[in-house]
Scaffold this active site. Structure first.
Site, PDB file in Angstrom:
ATOM      1  N   LYS A 113       0.837  -1.208   0.000  1.00  0.00           N
ATOM      2  CA  LYS A 113       0.000   0.000   0.000  1.00  0.00           C
ATOM      3  C   LYS A 113       0.868   1.253   0.000  1.00  0.00           C
ATOM      4  O   LYS A 113       0.505   2.265  -0.601  1.00  0.00           O
ATOM      5  CB  LYS A 113      -0.929   0.018   1.215  1.00  0.00           C
ATOM      6  CG  LYS A 113      -2.057  -1.007   1.123  1.00  0.00           C
ATOM      7  CD  LYS A 113      -3.059  -0.776   2.247  1.00  0.00           C
ATOM      8  CE  LYS A 113      -4.127  -1.841   2.275  1.00  0.00           C
ATOM      9  NZ  LYS A 113      -4.998  -1.755   3.445  1.00  0.00           N
ATOM     10  N   LYS A 199      -4.906 -10.296  -6.440  1.00  0.00           N
ATOM     11  CA  LYS A 199      -6.047 -10.484  -5.549  1.00  0.00           C
ATOM     12  C   LYS A 199      -7.215  -9.561  -5.934  1.00  0.00           C
ATOM     13  O   LYS A 199      -6.973  -8.412  -6.320  1.00  0.00           O
ATOM     14  CB  LYS A 199      -5.545 -10.103  -4.139  1.00  0.00           C
ATOM     15  CG  LYS A 199      -6.397 -10.499  -3.002  1.00  0.00           C
ATOM     16  CD  LYS A 199      -5.787 -10.016  -1.693  1.00  0.00           C
ATOM     17  CE  LYS A 199      -5.875  -8.501  -1.559  1.00  0.00           C
ATOM     18  NZ  LYS A 199      -5.605  -7.964  -0.235  1.00  0.00           N
ATOM     19  N   LYS A 202     -10.698  -4.073  -3.128  1.00  0.00           N
ATOM     20  CA  LYS A 202     -11.515  -2.848  -3.177  1.00  0.00           C
ATOM     21  C   LYS A 202     -10.719  -1.699  -3.770  1.00  0.00           C
ATOM     22  O   LYS A 202     -11.281  -0.741  -4.286  1.00  0.00           O
ATOM     23  CB  LYS A 202     -11.932  -2.428  -1.760  1.00  0.00           C
ATOM     24  CG  LYS A 202     -12.888  -3.359  -1.086  1.00  0.00           C
ATOM     25  CD  LYS A 202     -13.183  -2.846   0.331  1.00  0.00           C
ATOM     26  CE  LYS A 202     -13.694  -3.957   1.215  1.00  0.00           C
ATOM     27  NZ  LYS A 202     -13.131  -3.946   2.554  1.00  0.00           N
TER      28      LYS A 202
HETATM   29  P1  TYM Z   1     -10.576  -6.072   4.430  1.00  0.00           P
HETATM   30  O1  TYM Z   1     -11.696  -5.127   4.612  1.00  0.00           O
HETATM   31  O2  TYM Z   1      -9.513  -5.741   3.463  1.00  0.00           O
HETATM   32  O3  TYM Z   1     -11.102  -7.505   4.048  1.00  0.00           O
HETATM   33  C1  TYM Z   1     -12.128  -8.117   4.801  1.00  0.00           C
HETATM   34  C2  TYM Z   1     -11.983  -9.628   4.764  1.00  0.00           C
HETATM   35  O4  TYM Z   1     -12.046 -10.092   3.418  1.00  0.00           O
HETATM   36  C3  TYM Z   1     -10.909 -10.892   3.133  1.00  0.00           C
HETATM   37  N1  TYM Z   1     -10.540 -10.686   1.724  1.00  0.00           N
HETATM   38  C4  TYM Z   1     -10.417 -11.660   0.829  1.00  0.00           C
HETATM   39  N2  TYM Z   1     -10.574 -12.987   0.915  1.00  0.00           N
HETATM   40  C5  TYM Z   1     -10.399 -13.711  -0.216  1.00  0.00           C
HETATM   41  N3  TYM Z   1     -10.067 -13.176  -1.412  1.00  0.00           N
HETATM   42  C6  TYM Z   1      -9.883 -11.843  -1.559  1.00  0.00           C
HETATM   43  N4  TYM Z   1      -9.575 -11.327  -2.734  1.00  0.00           N
HETATM   44  C7  TYM Z   1     -10.058 -11.022  -0.394  1.00  0.00           C
HETATM   45  N5  TYM Z   1      -9.975  -9.679  -0.179  1.00  0.00           N
HETATM   46  C8  TYM Z   1     -10.261  -9.495   1.130  1.00  0.00           C
HETATM   47  C9  TYM Z   1      -9.831 -10.419   4.096  1.00  0.00           C
HETATM   48  O5  TYM Z   1      -8.859 -11.409   4.308  1.00  0.00           O
HETATM   49  C10 TYM Z   1     -10.643 -10.113   5.334  1.00  0.00           C
HETATM   50  O6  TYM Z   1     -10.868 -11.298   6.083  1.00  0.00           O
HETATM   51  N6  TYM Z   1      -7.284  -6.002   8.164  1.00  0.00           N
HETATM   52  C11 TYM Z   1      -8.602  -6.482   7.816  1.00  0.00           C
HETATM   53  C12 TYM Z   1      -9.683  -5.849   8.639  1.00  0.00           C
HETATM   54  C13 TYM Z   1      -9.557  -6.050  10.124  1.00  0.00           C
HETATM   55  C14 TYM Z   1      -9.707  -7.259  10.821  1.00  0.00           C
HETATM   56  C15 TYM Z   1      -9.541  -6.925  12.212  1.00  0.00           C
HETATM   57  C16 TYM Z   1      -9.949  -8.566  10.435  1.00  0.00           C
HETATM   58  C17 TYM Z   1      -9.320  -5.066  11.029  1.00  0.00           C
HETATM   59  N7  TYM Z   1      -9.318  -5.604  12.279  1.00  0.00           N
HETATM   60  C18 TYM Z   1      -9.615  -7.889  13.196  1.00  0.00           C
HETATM   61  C19 TYM Z   1     -10.015  -9.530  11.439  1.00  0.00           C
HETATM   62  C20 TYM Z   1      -9.848  -9.194  12.794  1.00  0.00           C
HETATM   63  C21 TYM Z   1      -8.813  -6.185   6.335  1.00  0.00           C
HETATM   64  O7  TYM Z   1      -7.961  -5.762   5.667  1.00  0.00           O
HETATM   65  O8  TYM Z   1     -10.016  -6.371   5.891  1.00  0.00           O
END
Ligand code: TYM
Length: 336
Positions: A113, A199, A202
């Site tokens: 990022k 991947k 968003k």
């Molecule tokens: P975020 O918002 O980027 O993604 C949310 C969840 O979706 C999963 N994910 C995917 N899984 C499969 N294929 C993909 N292309 C893909 N893109 C996203 C992510 O692995 C995630 O499970 N850091 C986290 C948010 C967070 C969090 C936490 C998660 C903040 N605090 C505490 C668990 C526990 C994140 O980037 O989410």
């Protein structure tokens, strides 16, 4: 013995896409009756990259409504907004002071990022995984269901908890529980529709790269029609030379609920012209009930606010208890 506890979250940056659903939320739903669940909308994480203040609150509500629409059941789960529970920011600060800087500089997501943002990298982006560790550790979570891309952040969370316990815990009674990641093989890494080696994300500037959970049937059809494919005849899983083929078959398998063997047999002799309408139909059918429930929920004034208010109360009680334990371990005087 009580149920084991689960915590997970999604950032309210833009819309939820199939990767978020297949990699994370679908698994939250599937396992929810086994656990005591806490699902938050991580809006403090959303401002670690440039964001739009005009839409942050609305996006936060949309994600909370989508949790419910995807099948999260309030009988098993608490849904809340991260910024509504101030203990998250507070614990993040305390954990900052036990986290070595180089642990954060080594995080793959930070490096990726940061490259994209050039000179505008905020301290918050570097600190993102410490806030994530605070989210998890506040609830003394046993399991954290996420997609593959979050694995390194969970390892860091465990390292931070272990370091804190080692430095400030009494030997027999650790202050913070070390959580386990829960990463399902299939769907853990859904790839972009325009490049099967990247991947689904968003932050990809191309809308054509992802299917959003709230996309209309026409939009879904258009995106699948235009997605990247290849030349060989017949469609197969697991060919490293054909990442798009593997990804699209995997999506089809997950949205249709068929097994890998069934999909392999069904698609072995297909060409893309035949497969794409099949994938389109299965995707639209899988998302339709989610979309209907979402729109129904959004029609009920005050309902979501009520869910989030209750969620905040329940989450705060648990989070504050852990925060107090951490402060006591660090030697703070507590207010009387
Ligand atoms: P975020 O918002 O980027 O993604 C949310 C969840 O979706 C999963 N994910 C995917 N899984 C499969 N294929 C993909 N292309 C893909 N893109 C996203 C992510 O692995 C995630 O499970 N850091 C986290 C948010 C967070 C969090 C936490 C998660 C903040 N605090 C505490 C668990 C526990 C994140 O980037 O989410």
């Amino acid at each position: 013995m009580g149920k084991k506890r689960v915590l997970s979250g999604v950032q309210p940056t833009g819309n939820l896409h199939l990767g978020n659903y297949l990699g994370a939320i679908r698994n939250w739903v599937a396992g929810q009756s086994e656990y005591e669940n806490f699902f938050c909308v991580v809006d403090l994480h959303a401002i670690t990259v440039p964001h739009n203040p005009e839409s942050l609150a609305e996006d936060t509500y949309t994600i909370a409504a989508l949790y419910l629409a995807c099948g999260i059941d309030l009988a098993h789960a608490t849904i809340f907004v991260q910024s509504h529970v101030s203990a998250h920011s507070e614990l993040a600060w305390l954990l900052n002071c036990v986290t070595p800087l180089n642990w954060l500089q080594d995080m793959i997501q930070f490096k990726e990022k940061a490259v994209k943002q050039g000179e505008n990298v905020s301290t918050g982006l570097l600190d993102y995984p410490v806030l994530m560790a605070a989210d998890i550790l506040l609830y003394q979570a046993d399991k954290v269901p996420v997609g593959e891309d979050q694995k390194q952040h969970l390892e860091l969370t465990r390292d931070i908890a272990a370091r804190f316990n080692h430095q400030f815990g009494k030997k027999k009674e650790p202050v913070l529980k070390l959580p386990e990641p829960l990463i399902r093989g299939e769907g853990a890494r859904v790839m972009s529709l325009t490049d099967g080696t990247k991947k689904m994300s968003k932050s990809d500037p191309s809308e054509l790269s992802r299917i959003n959970l709230l996309d209309s049937p026409d939009t879904i059809a258009k995106k699948i029609k235009r997605c990247k494919t290849d030349l060989p005849k017949g469609l197969v899983f697991d060919d490293p030379e054909r990442p798009e083929c593997h990804n699209l078959l995997t999506i089809y398998m997950l949205v249709s609920g068929k097994t890998k063997e069934e999909v392999a047999a069904e698609c072995a002799d297909m060409g893309w012209g035949q497969f794409k309408p099949v994938l389109t139909e299965a995707t639209i059918a899988a998302l339709q009930p989610i979309q209907e429930k979402y729109h129904a929920l959004m029609q009920e004034p005050g309902y979501l606010e009520g869910v989030l208010r209750q969620g905040r109360e329940k989450a705060s009680a648990i989070a504050n208890e852990t925060l107090t334990k951490v402060k006591v371990a660090l030697g703070y005087s507590l207010p009387v």
